[in-house]
Design a protein around this motif. Structure first.
Motif, PDB file in Angstrom:
ATOM      1  N   MET A 252       0.844  -1.198   0.000  1.00 46.89           N
ATOM      2  CA  MET A 252       0.000   0.000   0.000  1.00 46.89           C
ATOM      3  C   MET A 252       0.883   1.253   0.000  1.00 46.89           C
ATOM      4  O   MET A 252       0.598   2.228  -0.684  1.00 46.89           O
ATOM      5  CB  MET A 252      -0.947  -0.007   1.214  1.00 46.89           C
ATOM      6  N   GLU A 253       1.977   1.179   0.725  1.00 48.66           N
ATOM      7  CA  GLU A 253       2.844   2.359   0.804  1.00 48.66           C
ATOM      8  C   GLU A 253       3.654   2.553  -0.483  1.00 48.66           C
ATOM      9  O   GLU A 253       3.899   3.677  -0.914  1.00 48.66           O
ATOM     10  CB  GLU A 253       3.726   2.277   2.057  1.00 48.66           C
ATOM     11  N   ARG A 254       4.050   1.458  -1.107  1.00 48.01           N
ATOM     12  CA  ARG A 254       4.718   1.585  -2.414  1.00 48.01           C
ATOM     13  C   ARG A 254       3.767   2.206  -3.428  1.00 48.01           C
ATOM     14  O   ARG A 254       4.158   3.041  -4.249  1.00 48.01           O
ATOM     15  CB  ARG A 254       5.183   0.217  -2.917  1.00 48.01           C
ATOM     16  N   PHE A 255       2.514   1.755  -3.391  1.00 50.11           N
ATOM     17  CA  PHE A 255       1.521   2.334  -4.286  1.00 50.11           C
ATOM     18  C   PHE A 255       1.311   3.818  -3.985  1.00 50.11           C
ATOM     19  O   PHE A 255       1.255   4.651  -4.893  1.00 50.11           O
ATOM     20  CB  PHE A 255       0.194   1.574  -4.166  1.00 50.11           C
ATOM     21  N   GLU A 256       1.203   4.156  -2.702  1.00 54.66           N
ATOM     22  CA  GLU A 256       1.020   5.572  -2.324  1.00 54.66           C
ATOM     23  C   GLU A 256       2.156   6.438  -2.866  1.00 54.66           C
ATOM     24  O   GLU A 256       1.927   7.552  -3.341  1.00 54.66           O
ATOM     25  CB  GLU A 256       0.937   5.714  -0.795  1.00 54.66           C
TER      26      GLU A 256
ATOM     27  N   ALA B 298       4.096   5.814  -5.565  1.00 58.75           N
ATOM     28  CA  ALA B 298       3.994   5.935  -7.029  1.00 58.75           C
ATOM     29  C   ALA B 298       2.860   6.898  -7.408  1.00 58.75           C
ATOM     30  O   ALA B 298       2.981   7.700  -8.345  1.00 58.75           O
ATOM     31  CB  ALA B 298       3.749   4.559  -7.665  1.00 58.75           C
ATOM     32  N   PHE B 299       1.767   6.818  -6.673  1.00 60.99           N
ATOM     33  CA  PHE B 299       0.621   7.692  -6.939  1.00 60.99           C
ATOM     34  C   PHE B 299       0.991   9.149  -6.632  1.00 60.99           C
ATOM     35  O   PHE B 299       0.670  10.059  -7.393  1.00 60.99           O
ATOM     36  CB  PHE B 299      -0.551   7.233  -6.057  1.00 60.99           C
ATOM     37  N   HIS B 300       1.693   9.338  -5.528  1.00 64.18           N
ATOM     38  CA  HIS B 300       2.107  10.684  -5.127  1.00 64.18           C
ATOM     39  C   HIS B 300       3.074  11.291  -6.151  1.00 64.18           C
ATOM     40  O   HIS B 300       2.972  12.479  -6.485  1.00 64.18           O
ATOM     41  CB  HIS B 300       2.755  10.624  -3.744  1.00 64.18           C
TER      42      HIS B 300
ATOM     43  N   LEU C 119       3.172  10.742  -9.308  1.00 60.85           N
ATOM     44  CA  LEU C 119       2.390  11.180 -10.466  1.00 60.85           C
ATOM     45  C   LEU C 119       1.635  12.467 -10.146  1.00 60.85           C
ATOM     46  O   LEU C 119       1.558  13.385 -10.972  1.00 60.85           O
ATOM     47  CB  LEU C 119       1.428  10.063 -10.889  1.00 60.85           C
ATOM     48  N   LYS C 120       1.099  12.559  -8.940  1.00 65.97           N
ATOM     49  CA  LYS C 120       0.361  13.771  -8.554  1.00 65.97           C
ATOM     50  C   LYS C 120       1.262  15.003  -8.600  1.00 65.97           C
ATOM     51  O   LYS C 120       0.867  16.055  -9.125  1.00 65.97           O
ATOM     52  CB  LYS C 120      -0.236  13.604  -7.139  1.00 65.97           C
TER      53      LYS C 120
ATOM     54  N   ILE D 235       1.818  16.108 -12.130  1.00 63.14           N
ATOM     55  CA  ILE D 235       0.652  16.824 -12.662  1.00 63.14           C
ATOM     56  C   ILE D 235       0.613  18.246 -12.093  1.00 63.14           C
ATOM     57  O   ILE D 235       0.436  19.220 -12.830  1.00 63.14           O
ATOM     58  CB  ILE D 235      -0.657  16.065 -12.313  1.00 63.14           C
ATOM     59  N   GLN D 236       0.798  18.362 -10.787  1.00 61.18           N
ATOM     60  CA  GLN D 236       0.749  19.683 -10.155  1.00 61.18           C
ATOM     61  C   GLN D 236       1.795  20.631 -10.727  1.00 61.18           C
ATOM     62  O   GLN D 236       1.578  21.825 -10.817  1.00 61.18           O
ATOM     63  CB  GLN D 236       0.950  19.558  -8.640  1.00 61.18           C
TER      64      GLN D 236
ATOM     65  N   MET E  31       5.631  12.925 -16.631  1.00 61.97           N
ATOM     66  CA  MET E  31       4.408  12.168 -16.928  1.00 61.97           C
ATOM     67  C   MET E  31       4.631  11.190 -18.071  1.00 61.97           C
ATOM     68  O   MET E  31       4.214  10.033 -18.012  1.00 61.97           O
ATOM     69  CB  MET E  31       3.268  13.126 -17.271  1.00 61.97           C
TER      70      MET E  31
ATOM     71  N   ILE F 124       6.512   8.205 -16.850  1.00 64.54           N
ATOM     72  CA  ILE F 124       5.659   7.341 -16.019  1.00 64.54           C
ATOM     73  C   ILE F 124       4.705   6.530 -16.896  1.00 64.54           C
ATOM     74  O   ILE F 124       4.520   5.323 -16.699  1.00 64.54           O
ATOM     75  CB  ILE F 124       4.876   8.195 -14.983  1.00 64.54           C
TER      76      ILE F 124
END
Lengths: 286, 286
Positions: free
Chosen positions: B242-246, B248-250, B252-253, B256-257, B264, B267
């Protein structure tokens, strides 16, 4: 009626196939830079005529469907503004609406009625060979009218889309569209990308996957030239929904870390109720 | 051969149907507390005989397949330990392996060979009416042998599973199994739940969804009595993924920001390459 499709990729090609399949009284033309694609589409009977550069197509078309990247469409309309037929209906298929409508305002020629829309259907693959009329069956379509649109044309276009198999055609404003697809489309793509990228490459993951992993990573196959533009053009809504998702995900993580069974049960009951509600009102869910 | 299935829900039922469909020489028995389910399965021809409480089934069975919640299975085996046939092969279908194997150690009767395994296939629905042999077609299976297992029985069981349609039967240790499914199954379920729960209930989301949202939320329909137990029994690996996913998601965020197109693109290229690799080696991907 004479219909022109500009850009015969997966979306433009799916329109050609859906029109041929469902509404075969029309004369279908296409413009695409790839002559092989045009030949293939013509040989397969999905278009009647094609041109790599517009000579006669736009001049005849009563309806023009753009299936191009947003920036490419803008340049195309600007360049060919004098070639559109008087009274033609033009439509786009781009996935963000506020920035596209604002950016197109100055280039829309006065003799046409430009209706902005978005088919909520697609494929993760690119190119005409993956075009498929069935992706539109039972799918959603969103139209975001502007003050310049003729209401009778909007009504006609809704009927045209229903004929192609779309089930729900929703009329809304560009901001509502952009907010909703930030959640339903852009966030889902961001999740799929982060999920597959967070795997350890040394793992033999293929031996341990089930359908859940197959389903959740399908859209991780992303057109890297298209999506950064779509994400940046909807950054405010997308980041908001990414953060709402992060909060919901974090809440579940804490419940797991703390062995909080009651909390987990409440979270799973909520997600189950929402999913059942979604399924009850949607045709395309298996 | 005489086969007993204990628990005729969606997984047990799918075994009954797959055995009947692919390997019809066996005599299939079932034990389930619901007499209506047993009648239905017998009337439809998927089982030859059923009992709500074991009287004669376990005593005859050469193979017993448990499709029960982990804790229920343990109690069941403890209670019925003297009723299993000498030399019978017993197997489970639970989704976590370390804790289940450790917890079962003290209750496995000495006259049987208990092979721990996990079909990487299922349905988001519960109950025999959703049982379906086709979910096993081309699917993965993982077996986690213990020192007590007879290697010839493991070989026989691999062949039995291949006959039912499973494509890859992987032999591994319980810790590797648990680590891998933390990523491929448990993390995907956590994501689906957080995605659907992060929606605003006031939205008419149904009008804006495409197949990506349908696919990513399918497994948000969770059995809230089963999953907390599975998650807690694999907490270390699950929280790590879950933390590895968080992360990778962060990442990407942030891209974008910051309008970081280059990031991007990198990725999305990575996620696309990984997904194509997955698809190339997997039968069940559409």
């Amino acid at each position: 009626m004479k219909i022109a499709i500009v850009g015969l990729g997966v979306i433009g090609g799916s329109f050609a196939k859906a029109i041929r399949h469902h509404d075969n009284k029309h004369y279908i033309m296409a413009i695409d830079t790839n002559v092989e694609t045009l030949k293939l589409a013509e040989n397969q009977g999905f278009i009647d005529y094609g041109e790599t550069v517009n000579k006669t197509v736009l001049q005849q078309a009563d309806l023009v469907i753009f299936a191009l990247y947003p920036e490419v469409m803008k340049e195309y309309v600007r360049t060919h503004k004098n070639e559109f037929k008087d009274g033609a209906i033009i439509t786009d298929t781009t996935g963000v609406k506020r920035t596209v409508i604002a950016s197109m305002r100055d280039v829309i020629p006065s003799q046409v009625d430009f209706i902005f829309g978005h088919p909520m259907a697609g494929r993760e693959k690119r190119g005409f060979e993956y075009a498929d009329a069935s992706v539109f069956e039972g799918a959603n379509y969103v139209i975001t009218p502007t003050d310049a649109n003729n209401p009778r044309n909007i009504e006609w276009f809704k009927g045209f889309l229903a004929n192609l198999g779309f089930k729900r055609v929703t009329i809304t404003d560009p901001d509502t569209h952009d907010e909703m697809i930030a959640h339903t489309s852009q966030l889902t793509h961001a999740i799929a990308v982060a999920l597959i990228n967070s795997d350890d490459r040394s793992h033999e993951t293929i031996r341990f996957i089930g359908d859940s992993y197959r389903d959740l990573t399908r859209i991780a196959n992303m057109n890297e030239k298209l999506w950064p533009e779509l994400f940046m053009n909807n950054k405010d809504h997308l980041v908001t929904y990414m953060e709402r998702f992060e909060e919901a995900f974090h809440e579940l993580k804490i419940a797991i870390q703390e062995d909080d069974v009651e909390k987990m049960e409440a979270i799973f009951k909520e997600s189950t109720a929402r999913r059942i509600k979604l399924q009850e009102s949607d045709l395309r869910i298996r």
